[in-house]
Design a protein around this motif. Structure first.
Motif, PDB file in Angstrom:
ATOM      1  N   ALA A   1      45.746  47.279  62.234  1.00 25.65           N
ATOM      2  CA  ALA A   1      47.016  46.586  62.434  1.00 25.65           C
ATOM      3  C   ALA A   1      47.565  46.820  63.836  1.00 25.65           C
ATOM      4  O   ALA A   1      48.067  45.900  64.493  1.00 25.65           O
ATOM      5  N   VAL A   2      47.459  48.062  64.307  1.00 26.33           N
ATOM      6  CA  VAL A   2      47.944  48.390  65.645  1.00 26.33           C
ATOM      7  C   VAL A   2      47.137  47.649  66.710  1.00 26.33           C
ATOM      8  O   VAL A   2      47.689  47.086  67.664  1.00 26.33           O
TER       9      VAL A   2
ATOM     10  N   PHE B   1      52.668  43.253  70.851  1.00 26.72           N
ATOM     11  CA  PHE B   1      53.663  44.081  70.161  1.00 26.72           C
ATOM     12  C   PHE B   1      53.234  45.542  70.167  1.00 26.72           C
ATOM     13  O   PHE B   1      52.065  45.854  69.939  1.00 26.72           O
ATOM     14  N   ASP B   2      54.174  46.445  70.427  1.00 37.72           N
ATOM     15  CA  ASP B   2      53.836  47.871  70.405  1.00 37.72           C
ATOM     16  C   ASP B   2      54.697  48.662  69.428  1.00 37.72           C
ATOM     17  O   ASP B   2      54.627  49.888  69.383  1.00 37.72           O
TER      18      ASP B   2
ATOM     19  N   GLY C   1      53.847  48.467  59.176  1.00 36.56           N
ATOM     20  CA  GLY C   1      52.671  47.980  58.472  1.00 36.56           C
ATOM     21  C   GLY C   1      52.937  47.898  56.976  1.00 36.56           C
ATOM     22  O   GLY C   1      53.440  48.845  56.374  1.00 36.56           O
TER      23      GLY C   1
ATOM     24  N   THR D   1      45.521  44.851  66.363  1.00 39.72           N
ATOM     25  CA  THR D   1      45.871  43.432  66.289  1.00 39.72           C
ATOM     26  C   THR D   1      47.232  43.167  66.916  1.00 39.72           C
ATOM     27  O   THR D   1      47.417  42.189  67.657  1.00 39.72           O
ATOM     28  N   ALA D   2      48.205  44.049  66.630  1.00 39.61           N
ATOM     29  CA  ALA D   2      49.555  43.880  67.172  1.00 39.61           C
ATOM     30  C   ALA D   2      49.550  43.960  68.696  1.00 39.61           C
ATOM     31  O   ALA D   2      50.223  43.172  69.375  1.00 39.61           O
ATOM     32  N   LYS D   3      48.766  44.888  69.241  1.00 37.71           N
ATOM     33  CA  LYS D   3      48.704  45.024  70.699  1.00 37.71           C
ATOM     34  C   LYS D   3      48.110  43.778  71.350  1.00 37.71           C
ATOM     35  O   LYS D   3      48.539  43.360  72.438  1.00 37.71           O
TER      36      LYS D   3
ATOM     37  N   ILE E   1      55.622  48.328  65.302  1.00 40.69           N
ATOM     38  CA  ILE E   1      55.402  47.541  64.085  1.00 40.69           C
ATOM     39  C   ILE E   1      55.664  48.368  62.832  1.00 40.69           C
ATOM     40  O   ILE E   1      55.631  49.596  62.858  1.00 40.69           O
TER      41      ILE E   1
END
Length: 408
Positions: free
Chosen positions: A254-255, A263-264, A268, A257-259, A266
């Protein structure tokens, strides 16, 4: 470098073939009762379609919810006992350890005054009473126990008695022996003991699982995701580090994908078939050394994740007075009622009943022949029958169960 990443959930298994950092192919399959055969068959299908073979794969990396589900659903076929030994100090007995009784089925040998033990400075207050120790362990073994957790006060520094008890347990024939100074060599008797119990509970499940995968994939380097978010070789993977294997991989993914999306920070929310995992990220992975998973205390480094026994496959129960959701799951076989394989009503079915899941948007891979759509007729019929017992409308029944799941 070619690697295969595998995420084994309670309902579905996802596989990805990577060459360098590029995804060559991905595949999703239902998690069968024989998980390892399913993994092997799917792996072979992937490498064949990629015009490769297993010999060219550098590593297979596995994250699995198999072990957290064993905790959440209390599904462990090995009966677990604990040898609890306390010692007198200044003429009085310390309180007994507050064991997680839903994991430990029996405490063998409450031999407080005669078992033996060390004081905080290493003085042997009472020599180990091997006769009573052998008797307690032998009785437990004769009663069918195969796993044992051993914990003594101050053994994180003074290990002699725990080592000898472990030798006795091995001579008697216990298959799994979890010793607290090896599992969690830290101060605090209760948390060290709890962690030893969790290790004794999960390690037999883990060893069976790893051995089965090894058998199906001979010669392939196997790595497993640990609860702390790092990978380790199969030989070093142990029960206490396996609990959040799947959920930890979910956070890492998830991290990442977010990066990619910029996005830093989130939150989950990972809802699978058996459980839901909630996590937080604000620039660093959050970890904890003391945590509680589904009511079980563990002292081991792991991602800070809150796991709830409410997933899409969590079974809906009505006992005549109240609604309950889970902790047991319908899994992939038979799966939810809507799968058309005589399964029970689940959270997924409640969402179908309320129109939140539209069968027309899902592939026709259900039913006994795996070619049917999600079966809304079965769902409506089962909720109608349940509504007659409850005394409210079928949709209100479905809504009520979802409220319970949400509150969980």
């Amino acid at each position: 470098m070619k690697r295969i990443g595998i995420d084994v959930g309670g309902t579905n298994t996802d596989l990805v073939l990577l060459e360098g950092n590029e995804v060559v192919q991905s595949f999703k399959t239902i998690t069968t009762s024989d998980v390892t055969s399913g993994i092997r068959n799917t792996l072979l299908e992937i490498v064949r379609s990629a015009k490769s073979d297993l010999g060219e794969i550098d590593a297979v990396m596995i994250g699995t919810t198999h072990f957290v589900n064993a905790i959440v659903q209390r599904q462990n076929l090995n009966r677990v006992g604990a040898l609890r030994i306390c010692l007198p100090s200044c003429g009085s007995l310390p309180p007994f350890v507050d064991w997680p009784k839903d994991l430990v089925e029996q405490v063998a040998g409450e031999v407080c005054l005669v078992a033996g033990g060390h004081e905080y400075d290493g003085r042997e207050l009472v020599p180990l009473d091997e006769e009573n120790t052998i008797k307690g362990l032998q009785n437990a073994f004769n009663d069918g126990f195969q796993s044992v957790a051993i914990v003594m006060m101050h053994s994180y520094r003074y290990k002699a008695h725990e080592k000898r008890i472990a030798e006795i347990a091995k001579e008697i024939g216990f298959k799994q022996i979890s010793v607290s100074h090896e599992v969690s060599p830290l101060m605090k008797l209760i948390s060290r003991g709890d962690t030893a119990v969790v290790d004794a509970y999960l390690s037999p499940v883990l060893h069976r699982y790893v051995d089965q995968v090894k058998t199906k994939l001979p010669g392939v380097r196997l790595m497993f995701m640990q609860s702390n978010g790092g990978l380790t070789d199969a030989e070093r993977f142990r029960g206490k580090d396996s609990i959040l294997s799947g959920p930890a991989g979910g956070i890492v993914g998830a991290v990442g994908t977010a990066k990619m999306a910029g996005f830093d920070k989130i939150i989950g929310f990972d809802m699978g078939g058996t459980s839901t995992d909630v996590s937080h990220y604000a620039g660093d992975f959050e970890r904890t050394f003391d945590t509680k998973v589904a009511g079980v205390r563990v002292r081991a480094p792991m991602m800070k994740i809150h796991t709830v026994a409410a997933g899409g496959g969590s079974v809906l129960h009505f006992d005549g007075a109240r609604f309950r959701v889970g902790p047991n799951s319908a899994g992939a076989n038979p799966g939810p009622a809507s799968y058309g394989k005589n399964g029970p009503l689940t959270v997924t079915d409640a969402n179908i009943m309320l129109g939140r899941i539209q069968p027309k948007h899902f592939p026709n891979v259900f039913g006994l022949n795996a070619k049917e759509p999600l079966n809304i007729k079965i769902v409506r019929a089962k909720f109608k029958a349940l509504a007659a017992k409850v005394g409210i409308s079928p949709k209100n029944v479905a809504q009520g169960f979802l409220l319970v799941a949400i509150h969980n």
